[in-house]
Design an enzyme around this catalytic site. Structure first.
Site, PDB file in Angstrom:
ATOM      1  N   CYS A 179       1.277   1.445  -4.168  1.00 41.32           N
ATOM      2  CA  CYS A 179       0.244   2.240  -4.938  1.00 41.32           C
ATOM      3  C   CYS A 179      -0.137   3.330  -4.181  1.00 41.32           C
ATOM      4  CB  CYS A 179      -1.175   1.457  -5.522  1.00 41.32           C
ATOM      5  SG  CYS A 179      -0.645  -0.038  -6.310  1.00 41.32           S
ATOM      6  N   ASP A 180      -0.518   3.234  -2.700  1.00 44.27           N
ATOM      7  CA  ASP A 180      -1.286   4.131  -1.960  1.00 44.27           C
ATOM      8  C   ASP A 180      -0.779   4.591  -0.723  1.00 44.27           C
ATOM      9  OD1 ASP A 180      -3.456   3.728  -3.694  1.00 44.27           O
ATOM     10  OD2 ASP A 180      -4.048   1.795  -2.557  1.00 44.27           O
ATOM     11  N   CYS A 229      -2.076  -2.556  -1.637  1.00 47.30           N
ATOM     12  CA  CYS A 229      -1.070  -2.129  -2.439  1.00 47.30           C
ATOM     13  C   CYS A 229      -0.425  -0.963  -1.935  1.00 47.30           C
ATOM     14  CB  CYS A 229      -1.311  -1.977  -4.054  1.00 47.30           C
ATOM     15  SG  CYS A 229       0.131  -1.471  -4.931  1.00 47.30           S
TER      16      CYS A 229
END
Length: 386
Positions: free
Chosen positions: A184-185, A181
């Site tokens: 997300c990261d 992701c």
């Protein structure tokens, strides 16, 4: 199974001159699977425990549904499945969930979700629902192939699993440089060089997103051409930070405590080489965890559960779906939690429609949509604000 109106999905299409947005309607794919009901034959459901709400799966969607149904005094029972807490249990810092300005570890966030749901009476249980019978109410469920359970309503929050490359070190370093992701990261890799594997639109979108933070993004693809749409390819090719490595596979991930590099293999020559990067993003798709619902619920071509527009209702009245099991577009913790809230309210209203509870107990004074009968689609009552 009856037909169902599907939520609209925006698909980008490109002509020779410009890019336009075209609205299409995703259609459920007719199922060729016939549910095996013989697994229920050896169980006596007359003696099975019965619940108004059973939630299958946890994660942000399932635990939010548990919180809302518990606060409505519906005594939900949650079967947490094989991965309690969902995909966030493999995530380190979460910085894009509102309310945590300093960030929070994924497992810590899920513990807080659990504690809040339990505080209001949600019954969180270890166990996996392995078979369902949605042919009549109350619905029949089997837990771990051995425990029969009856449910007036079922909320499905089984999520989706990211597809990975299947490398031993890839799993070991998941959350320590390996991710599925970018949204997300990606922010954790400011000024660093990273790699992404994939060749579809998702890989292009995530590679472009990573260029906001990383100094260089290597896009590794096993063939010499991409599957992505033309417009997405053009955007990726024009970005100076994205460097393509063609006809190449990742065969190993280097690093003891975090990713330090990759071992690559050319698919044409067999030659191997090393690539120094501090992050590996895998963008080869997701698989919804919906196998046990095949033959019962309408699924799309990828296996995601089809729900009615602007709701979590499935084609079977009394069965609701939320989170990544029915969302192949956003796949974020915050959107999963939002649909978990929706599923809880939808289930509560449905129970009231069936006279299984006196009336909906959740205050929805900020929700101005009309209450709609789930079977007929007719407006029952206009909701008032205040």
């Amino acid at each position: 199974m009856g037909s169902i109106r599907m939520p609209p999905h925006w698909e980008r299409q490109n002509d020779s001159l410009n890019c336009r947005l075209v609205l299409i309607m995703l259609k459920p794919v007719p199922s060729t699977v016939t549910p095996d009901l013989s697994v229920f034959d050896r169980f006596n459901f007359e003696e099975a425990e019965k619940h108004q709400v059973v939630i299958i799966g946890t994660g942000p969607a399932g635990l939010t549904a548990a919180l809302y149904t518990a606060r409505a005094n519906l005594a939900p029972v949650v079967f947490q499945g094989v991965n309690p807490g969902g995909q966030l249990m493999t995530t380190t810092d979460v910085e894009n969930f509102p309310g945590f300005p300093e960030g929070i570890l994924g497992p810590d966030m899920m513990q807080r979700f659990e504690a809040q749901a339990a505080r209001f009476g949600a019954d969180l249980r270890y166990g996996t629902v392995t078979a369902v019978d949605f042919s009549g109410r109350p619905f029949k469920l089997l837990v771990d192939d051995e425990k029969p359970v009856l449910a007036e309503t079922v909320i499905i929050a089984t999520g989706a699993s990211a597809k990975y490359l299947g490398l031993p070190n890839e799993r070991r370093l998941l959350g320590y440089g390996v991710s599925a992701c970018a949204t997300c990261d990606g922010a954790f890799f400011r000024g660093q060089e990273v790699a992404i594997v994939g060749g579809g639109d998702t890989a292009m979108e995530e590679a472009l997103f990573l260029t906001r933070f990383a100094s260089k993004v290597y896009l590794i693809h096993r063939r010499n051409e991409l599957r992505a749409s033309k417009i997405m390819q053009e955007r990726a090719f024009k970005n100076e930070k994205i460097h393509f490595i063609w006809n190449t596979e990742v065969v190993d991930v280097h690093g003891e405590k975090e990713v330090t590099g990759l071992r690559l293999k050319n698919t044409e020559t067999g030659e191997e080489s090393d690539l120094l990067v501090s992050g590996l993003f895998v963008a080869i798709g997701h698989k919804p965890n919906t196998e046990i619902f095949e033959g019962w619920l309408e699924l799309d071509a990828q296996g995601y559960i089809c729900t009615h527009p602007s709701s979590t209702h499935t084609n079977i009245p009394g069965v609701f779906a939320c989170g990544d099991a029915q969302d192949h577009v956003y796949r974020q913790a915050i959107t999963a939690a939002a649909t978990g809230c929706m599923a809880a309210i939808d289930a509560e209203r449905w129970l009231a429609e069936q006279d299984l509870i006196d009336e909906p107990r959740t205050e929805t004074e900020y929700h101005v949509a009309a209450a709609v009968d789930s079977d007929t689609g007719k407006v029952i009552k206009e909701n008032a604000i205040g």
